[in-house]
Enzyme design. Structure first.
Site, PDB file in Angstrom:
ATOM      1  CG  HIS A   1      38.429 -19.689   7.076  1.00  0.00           C
ATOM      2  ND1 HIS A   1      38.658 -19.680   5.732  1.00  0.00           N
ATOM      3  CD2 HIS A   1      38.520 -20.979   7.478  1.00  0.00           C
ATOM      4  CE1 HIS A   1      38.868 -20.927   5.314  1.00  0.00           C
ATOM      5  NE2 HIS A   1      38.795 -21.722   6.361  1.00  0.00           N
TER       6      HIS A   1
ATOM      7  CD  GLU B   1      37.295 -24.654   8.055  1.00  0.00           C
ATOM      8  OE1 GLU B   1      36.551 -24.878   7.070  1.00  0.00           O
ATOM      9  OE2 GLU B   1      38.503 -24.359   7.917  1.00  0.00           O
TER      10      GLU B   1
ATOM     11  CG  HIS C   1      42.853 -23.918   8.935  1.00  0.00           C
ATOM     12  ND1 HIS C   1      42.355 -22.662   9.180  1.00  0.00           N
ATOM     13  CD2 HIS C   1      42.200 -24.358   7.826  1.00  0.00           C
ATOM     14  CE1 HIS C   1      41.455 -22.349   8.270  1.00  0.00           C
ATOM     15  NE2 HIS C   1      41.351 -23.374   7.418  1.00  0.00           N
TER      16      HIS C   1
ATOM     17  NE  ARG D   1      45.350 -20.175  -2.444  1.00  0.00           N
ATOM     18  CZ  ARG D   1      44.668 -19.510  -3.370  1.00  0.00           C
ATOM     19  NH1 ARG D   1      45.139 -18.384  -3.865  1.00  0.00           N
ATOM     20  NH2 ARG D   1      43.505 -19.964  -3.799  1.00  0.00           N
TER      21      ARG D   1
END
Length: 321
Positions: A102, A119, A177, A197
């Site tokens: 991200h 996150e 991740h 992605r």
């Protein structure tokens, strides 16, 4: 105002399992491959609907727009306006998810998005074979990264961890991740769809097409620093809050209670989210409003709440901005 609960937004996915419906006691969805339950969301097109109290039936953004700082806190309302800043999910991965990264706020805004995504994951009762990937385990350059994506060896450069219930991972923007097969977890994140992605194990969608990869965009976002361990280390304790993550986007602690406790928010200028993991308890605020919460449920506590008295045996996550 009393704490509020929301109707879950259940997401069927090709990689989803069958744990969420049972965990949340949602009937009629046992065999539907539910990969995610969006518990609290202000994301456009996926706005949570309030399930109790005077705002029942309204969306979270409608509630924020009406209550403003009384709901989210003075500084949070100045910072985020009517955009609710956090997205809360439960995730059940029957298959591994794609390798992702991200962007941070700056890079996301350069691409026309509102903000990036930081996150965290908190593992629940996952499968014995469950693993996940988090962070680079060897130093590579952006060019080497692109080459490894092209020849499908990128996973060789990413740290992989066997996981179990109560493991915790913090994933700041830029950290590569992937949630692995057999993971069942709670996710706390910035409200954002900013995802690139990197690799999807050459899987094809229902139409037989390979899913799009964002190799160039991801290369510009990845944090190429290597750490020895990416787990969040903490010492579990009964009947007290144990800090897991503190960052500018959220602060999260875990509680494992088997005796009454008072949560004091009198000095906190923020909403609080309580995510039930196991057990059941009654939360009574300083105005006498009582709300029962059990494992699989999530509630939003307004910033005007000064205290919550907790009675019952319950394990939960507490997060706020």
């Amino acid at each position: 105002m009393q704490p509020v609960k929301f109707k879950p937004i259940l997401k069927q996915t090709i990689w989803g399992g069958n744990k969420i419906a049972k965990f949340k006691r949602v009937e009629g969805h046992d065999d539907e491959q539910i990969g995610e339950s969006w518990e609290i969301s202000g994301v456009k097109g996926n706005e949570s609907i309030i399930a109790n109290g005077p705002y029942e039936g309204k969306t979270l953004p409608e509630m924020v727009a009406e209550m403003q700082d009384r709901l989210v806190g003075t500084e949070n309302y100045k910072r985020f306006g009517n955009d609710f800043p956090l997205l809360i999910k439960f995730i059940d991965a029957r298959q591994a998810l794609s390798i992702q990264v991200h962007p941070d706020d700056e890079k996301a805004r350069q691409q026309g998005m509102k903000n990036g995504k930081t996150e965290m994951w908190y593992l629940m009762d996952s499968e014995p074979y469950a693993t996940l990937r988090c962070g680079l385990k060897q130093a590579i350059t952006p060019e080497q990264y692109k080459e490894m994506v092209a020849d499908t060896t990128i996973c060789d450069a990413i740290a992989e961890f066997p996981v179990k219930a109560d493991d915790c991972f913090f994933i700041p923007a830029g950290r590569i991740h992937s949630i692995g097969k057999g993971c069942f977890l709670a996710e706390i994140q910035q409200t954002s769809d900013a995802t690139y992605r990197i690799y999807d194990f050459n899987r094809r969608d229902k139409n037989g097409n390979l899913r799009e990869l964002h190799t160039r965009q991801a290369a510009e976002c990845i944090d190429y620093n290597v750490q020895e361990d990416y787990r969040t280390e903490y010492v579990p304790a009964k009947n007290q809050g144990v800090s897991l993550v503190q960052c500018r986007y959220f602060n999260t602690a875990v509680y494992d209670l088997d005796e009454p406790m008072t949560l004091d928010y009198s000095e906190l200028d923020s909403f609080v989210i309580i995510i039930g993991l196991k057990g059941e308890a009654t939360f009574t605020d300083n105005e006498g409003n009582a709300t029962t919460l059990r494992g699989g449920e999530t509630m939003l506590v307004p910033a005007t709440t000064k205290t919550l008295n907790v009675n019952g045996e319950i394990k939960f996550l507490e997060t706020y901005v």
